[in-house]
Design an enzyme around this catalytic site. Structure first.
Site, PDB file in Angstrom:
ATOM      1  N   HIS A 178       0.822  -1.214   0.000  1.00 25.88           N
ATOM      2  CA  HIS A 178       0.000   0.000   0.000  1.00 25.88           C
ATOM      3  C   HIS A 178       0.860   1.270   0.000  1.00 25.88           C
ATOM      4  O   HIS A 178       0.500   2.270   0.612  1.00 25.88           O
ATOM      5  CB  HIS A 178      -0.949   0.031   1.207  1.00 25.88           C
ATOM      6  N   ASN A 207     -10.354  -2.679   2.598  1.00 28.95           N
ATOM      7  CA  ASN A 207     -10.072  -2.674   1.160  1.00 28.95           C
ATOM      8  C   ASN A 207     -11.352  -2.406   0.375  1.00 28.95           C
ATOM      9  O   ASN A 207     -12.446  -2.390   0.950  1.00 28.95           O
ATOM     10  CB  ASN A 207      -9.513  -4.044   0.728  1.00 28.95           C
TER      11      ASN A 207
END
Ligand code: HDE
Length: 714
Positions: free
Chosen positions: A95, A168
């Protein structure tokens, strides 16, 4: 012999030699070498070192003679370069590429029957929030439209501590146990010998790992769907993924799955478009969020809760502790309990977006974990990684990470300690009293873990209730529209065609056979496999009778609105100003935007002699950057555009990506040059009057999917 200059002469000379130069709108003071000097005055403060010493010259280091060596005593130079040398911190191991914004969560109604979490106790109460969206695999500088899961991490600064929902945009995950995370990520990231491909799963290592990990098949269906190429962060859902608990004041626990539902509805791009956006504007998603907030069109999501009890968990066909499974919304409806609004961009990307530290273990009284082995592992990982990234156990002292409620603790010292406790007591128990005693525990207010009964032998074993790897993968696939199913097949064919080892391609098709035979055949055909493999041995047979879940499709849940979207209007000199103005007004009324693209960025002279400024030059504003296009050239302008490859691509791509194309009649010659004049369908809307309603109505459908049947799309 020339007289030796005194230091007084030198200072005098510096001042005398200053000249003024004019660079268009700027009056600049220049030094002897033509160097630019701008001076503090009025509201502009004096530049200082980090120690506060005023700086006289920030253009030249201190040297012995005009052409001599630099003096080591130049503390300003040394401090500036020293700091620069240490500007970078390790990027997130996953990420790394992300973009954040501030906002608030507004609670609709008290939820005290379900949870004692302070944030849910009062109707209309607003809690400050910070959200960071991200891709997973690419590095910090990778492009926004990589096919990848998007992180959707929310930090809620509640009155009883920071609560992070680190989710997510896909409700399931690749693996069931955190111990496999390093392997998954090693396989997904660039291959270690060559350090490519960047931000791509289309390579051998990724598919090798996946094809040997059947538990990932449900997630594979999601990542091969258009969910992984969202139109922007504003048009995607968020999920907490794991099952959590909500606990009320009486100690009653309810299982919960968290959902974020975008107000503007779901939307994705098509693959060919994603590839081109990455070239045209690698910052497409972050720019979209930034622009929307700057314009006051604040992105919004509703928080949804799927609530269920132990009884349901027992009855449900899958283990609610297994993060590779969903609970279909049709089985447990999503109850919308509040809204998240993002209304402020960061002041500084590094200070806020880069330094924000989300931690799954940041929860508050009234919320609790379950035994999901992925979540349990994450609770270790997120705290641990911050020490590496931010360099100090005091990362909670950084303003973006600090709670906004009162906090008191005895942790002290360490690198960059900025909030050491005051007073004499830094331990407890102690016999000081009142404020001098420092903070003390509170059984009433303090976090109480839900006293779940736990016992059993110590084992390294996966529960058999986790063994069904294909049924929900199939359920996801069969719940998609035909267009979406084709996109999944095409994505699999694309990715596996980049895989060099035939054995891996074949292995994946063997798994697909357990999901859907037609899908497997389509992929095998797309890969031109010489023979069909046998289905992979399955730990549990696929349940083919699971009900379709329409909530899983993007296209079945369209917003029927064009709000928040953008039309690219291609104009030339002589553009019909009445039509252009009418279109702009109609889009504004819809909550959408018009962006002007012209042969040159300076703009064009409209039909009435007025000047229309452009935002983009044609090759800087290709149609992939817009949700729909309007072609508004004059007759002469259309002839000129027809010779421009970038203008022909603009039109041909808009057509190929199934976009609505509004146009004046003059644009017909452009269609001919773009090779699409015989293919015009109901997505082509003539704009010859001030009535733009047909165009807006067509735009609300977002794409002309019927066109997809004619021209096979990826
Ligand atoms: Fe993460 N993940 N993760 N993850 N994750 C990180 O934490 C990890 C997983 C997610 O914008 C890291 O601060 C493990 C699932 C987001 O800053 C790290 C496992 C989900 C973000 C980490 C998972 C996520 C991260 C890297 C397997 C969806 C970005 C930097 C058990 C529910 C947060 C950091 C941000 C970041 C570990 C799986 C979401 C290393 C061990 C499942 C949105 O701690």
């Amino acid at each position: 012999m020339a007289k030796k200059r005194t230091s007084r002469d030198k200072t005098q000379r510096d001042t005398d030699d200053r000249k003024t130069a004019r660079y268009a709108d700027q009056n600049i003071t220049t030094g002897t070498g033509g160097d630019t000097h701008q001076r503090a005055n009025g509201d502009t403060p004096v530049l200082t070192t980090q120690q506060g010493t005023p700086v006289s010259d920030d253009q030249n280091s201190l040297r012995i003679g005009e052409r001599g060596p630099t003096a080591l005593e130049d503390f300003h130079f040394r401090e500036k370069i020293f700091h620069f040398d240490h500007e970078r911190i390790p990027e997130r191991v996953v990420h790394a590429r992300g973009f954040g914004a501030h906002g608030y969560f507004e609670n609709y109604q008290p939820l005290s029957d379900i949870t004692k979490a302070d944030i849910f106790q009062r109707a209309g109460e607003k809690t400050p929030a910070f959200v960071r969206f991200s891709t997973v695999a690419g590095n910090k500088g990778s492009a926004d439209l990589a096919r990848d899961v998007r992180g959707f991490a929310v930090k809620l600064y509640t009155q009883e501590g920071n609560w992070d929902i680190v989710g997510n945009n896909i409700p399931v995950f690749f693996i069931q146990d955190a111990i496999k995370f390093p392997d998954l990520i090693h396989a997904a990231k660039p291959e270690p010998d060559r350090e490519f491909p960047q931000a791509q799963t289309a390579h051998d290592n990724f598919w090798d790992f996946i094809s040997l990990t059947p538990e990932s098949m449900h997630m594979v269906m999601w990542i091969m769907s258009d969910r992984t190429i969202p139109r922007s962060f504003r048009f995607m859902e968020g999920f907490g993924v794991h099952t959590f608990r909500l606990v009320n004041a009486a100690g009653k626990s309810t299982f919960v799955k968290f959902h974020w539902k975008p107000k503007l509805g779901l939307q994705s791009v098509v693959w060919n478009e994603a590839v081109k956006i990455n070239g045209a504007d690698p910052d497409f998603h972050r720019r979209d969020l930034w622009d929307a907030i700057q314009m006051g069109d604040f992105p919004e999501w509703e928080l949804g809760l799927q609530l269920f009890d132990e009884d349901f968990a027992e009855r449900f066909g899958f283990d609610v502790l297994d993060a590779t499974k969903i609970v279909p919304e049709e089985d447990v409806p999503v109850r919308r309990v509040g809204r998240l609004v993002l209304d402020r961009c960061v002041d500084n990307f590094f200070a806020e977006t880069e330094q924000v530290a989300f931690c799954t273990q940041n929860i508050v009284p009234g919320v609790d974990f379950t035994n999901d082995p992925l979540l349990q592992g994450r609770n270790f990982s997120y705290l641990d990684t911050q020490l590496k990234r931010l360099g100090s156990p005091n990362f909670a002292h950084i303003p973006i990470n600090a709670p906004k409620c009162p906090f008191h603790y005895f942790q002290q010292d360490g690198h960059m300690a900025m909030m050491n406790p005051k007073g004499r007591a830094n331990y407890e128990p102690n016999s000081w009293s009142g404020a001098a005693a420092g903070p003390r525990e509170s059984p009433e207010k303090g976090f109480q873990s839900y006293p779940a009964d736990e016992e059993g032998p110590k084992l390294r074993v996966r529960s058999e209730t986790f063994a069904d790897h294909y049924s929900q993968a199939r359920q996801f696939y069969v719940s998609q529209t035909e267009v979406e199913q084709n996109h999944i097949a095409n994505a699999l064919i694309f990715e596996l065609s980049k895989v060099e080892r035939l054995a891996i391609r074949v292995r994946m098709v063997a798994h697909l056979l357990n999901i859907d035979t037609d899908l497997a055949k389509q992929v095998a055909d797309g890969l031109r496999l010489k023979e069909m493999p046998k289905p992979a041995d399955a730990a549990m047979p696929t349940q083919k009778n699971l009900k379709k879940s329409p909530a899983l499709s993007i296209l079945l849940n369209g917003p029927e609105s064009f709000a928040g979207r953008k039309v690219g209007a291609l104009v030339t000199d002589g553009v019909n100003i009445a039509i252009l103005k009418a279109l702009e007004a109609a889009l504004k009324a819809e909550g959408a935007l018009l962006e002007i693209i012209a042969p040159k960025v300076g703009g064009v002279e409209a039909s009435d002699g007025s000047w229309v400024e452009a935002k983009q030059k044609i090759d800087g504003g290709p149609s992939v950057l817009y949700d729909a296009v309007a072609l508004l050239p004059s007759d002469d302008g259309a002839k000129m555009l027809a010779k421009e490859p970038a203008a022909r691509d603009f039109v041909a791509d808009a057509f190929a990506h199934m976009k609505v194309i509004g146009h004046v009649k003059a644009a017909l010659s452009l269609f001919e040059k773009a090779g699409i004049s015989d293919s015009r369908d109901d997505g082509f809307i003539v704009l010859e009057s001030k009535d733009c309603s047909a165009f807006i109505a067509a735009c609300r459908k977002l794409r002309c999917w019927t066109r997809a049947a004619g021209a096979k799309q990826g």
